[in-house]
Design a protein around this motif. Structure first.
Motif, short mmCIF file in Angstrom:
data_model
loop_
_atom_site.label_atom_id
_atom_site.label_comp_id
_atom_site.label_asym_id
_atom_site.label_seq_id
_atom_site.Cartn_x
_atom_site.Cartn_y
_atom_site.Cartn_z
N ILE A 1 -86.40 -4.64 32.88
CA ILE A 1 -86.39 -5.64 31.81
C ILE A 1 -87.64 -5.52 30.95
CG2 ILE A 1 -86.48 -8.12 31.32
CD1 ILE A 1 -84.79 -8.54 33.84
N LEU A 2 -88.78 -5.34 31.57
CA LEU A 2 -90.04 -5.23 30.83
C LEU A 2 -90.04 -4.00 29.93
CD1 LEU A 2 -92.62 -6.24 33.59
CD2 LEU A 2 -91.92 -7.60 31.61
N THR B 1 -92.73 0.38 23.84
CA THR B 1 -93.93 1.20 23.60
C THR B 1 -95.18 0.61 24.24
OG1 THR B 1 -94.35 0.05 21.50
CG2 THR B 1 -93.00 2.06 21.41
N GLU B 2 -95.11 -0.64 24.60
CA GLU B 2 -96.28 -1.32 25.16
C GLU B 2 -96.35 -1.19 26.68
OE1 GLU B 2 -93.99 -2.72 23.30
OE2 GLU B 2 -94.91 -3.44 21.44
N ARG C 1 -97.63 0.01 39.87
CA ARG C 1 -98.70 -0.47 38.99
C ARG C 1 -98.36 -0.08 37.56
NH1 ARG C 1 -104.20 -1.87 39.41
NH2 ARG C 1 -105.48 -1.23 37.63
N PHE C 2 -98.49 -1.02 36.64
CA PHE C 2 -98.19 -0.76 35.23
C PHE C 2 -99.05 -1.69 34.37
CE2 PHE C 2 -95.26 -3.94 36.84
CZ PHE C 2 -95.33 -4.95 35.91
N SER C 3 -99.06 -1.39 33.06
CA SER C 3 -99.82 -2.21 32.12
C SER C 3 -98.97 -2.52 30.91
CB SER C 3 -101.10 -1.49 31.70
OG SER C 3 -100.80 -0.30 30.99
N LEU C 4 -99.27 -3.65 30.30
CA LEU C 4 -98.62 -4.09 29.06
C LEU C 4 -99.68 -4.28 27.99
CD1 LEU C 4 -96.14 -6.81 30.42
CD2 LEU C 4 -95.58 -4.48 29.69
N THR C 5 -99.45 -3.68 26.82
CA THR C 5 -100.34 -3.88 25.68
C THR C 5 -99.79 -5.02 24.84
OG1 THR C 5 -100.97 -1.55 25.65
CG2 THR C 5 -101.36 -2.82 23.64
#
Length: 258
Positions: free
Chosen positions: A16-17, A23-24, A34-38
């Motif tokens: 979903i994310l 692109t973020e 582990r992941f990141s969101l801009t």
């Protein structure tokens, strides 16, 4: 809930994310996940755009417990020059955003919460920037107002009251008395100088007059005058005794009784 069920819940949220943030979203590792969101804060007027990064690491029992997460300012920032009303997020602001994001996650325990945490993070960041921007604008307006008042004060005199007028009048009269006294003293000194000059002139004139001797006095004081004509005496000339004339002059002077 089994480990397989937790893993399935976590993978569903990741799918979903990735669809919400194509692109973020950046997957950093899969074990642990582990992941990141801009998160870009650039769609609000009156604030300086900035970019946040939310890094999330799932725990084995997520979403029944909070994930390990971190809030930070992203490297890609706004390169435009700062103005005096541009607010920026400082370390204290990041701590505040982290606390608010944690509170949002705690309210969502038992279900996928990363999207709610990311949305809350952006909203709180906007509120924080709007408040800081408003504070800067107020400070600027106050500074401008003070500058205007200071400039206007240059053209506004001090209000005159009866008390201030009487104080000025007393000072003015005292100054006039001093001026009159100084003028009188100057006139007195000038008069004294004129009198001294006149006296000195009279003495000089008298001295000059007294210094002029009669021919007889010159003749009597300087015997050389009598001898100066001796070279003109020839044979047969008779010398004259001046003292005889003096005695004769005394004899013919009338007496006081006549």
């Amino acid at each position: 809930m089994s480990a397989e069920h937790y893993a399935e819940e976590q993978q569903n949220e990741i799918d979903i994310l990735q669809s919400i943030y194509p692109t973020e979203f950046v997957q950093e590792s899969t074990d642990p996940c582990r992941f990141s969101l801009t998160i870009a804060v650039d769609d609000v007027d009156d604030i300086r755009p900035c970019t946040l990064q939310l890094t999330v690491e799932y725990t084995p029992t997520y979403p029944d417990e909070l994930p390990v997460f971190e809030v930070a300012l992203a490297d890609e920032g706004n390169d435009a020059p700062l103005t005096d009303i541009d607010a920026e997020l400082a370390d204290a602001d990041i701590d505040y955003l982290t606390q608010k994001t944690r509170e949002t996650g705690e309210e969502s325990l038992g279900m996928a919460m990363v999207f709610a945490m990311a949305s809350s993070l952006k909203e709180v960041a906007i509120e924080r920037l709007l408040k800081k921007t408003a504070d800067l604008k107020r400070i600027k307006d106050q500074r401008i107002q003070k500058e205007i008042e200071a400039e206007q004060a240059k053209f506004i005199g001090t209000p005159v009251t009866r008390e201030s007028f009487m104080e000025w009048k007393a000072r003015f009269e005292a100054e006039m008395v001093d001026v009159a006294r100084l003028a009188a003293e100057a006139e007195e000194r000038q008069g004294a100088r004129r009198a001294a000059a006149a006296a000195a002139g009279s003495l000089a004139a008298g001295a000059k007059k007294d210094s002029r001797l009669t021919g007889r006095q010159l003749f009597e004081q300087d015997k050389s005058l009598a001898m100066s004509d001796s070279r003109f005496i020839t044979d047969g000339d008779v010398s004259v005794d001046a003292s005889l004339f003096a005695k004769k002059e005394e004899e013919i002077q009338p007496s006081d009784h006549e």
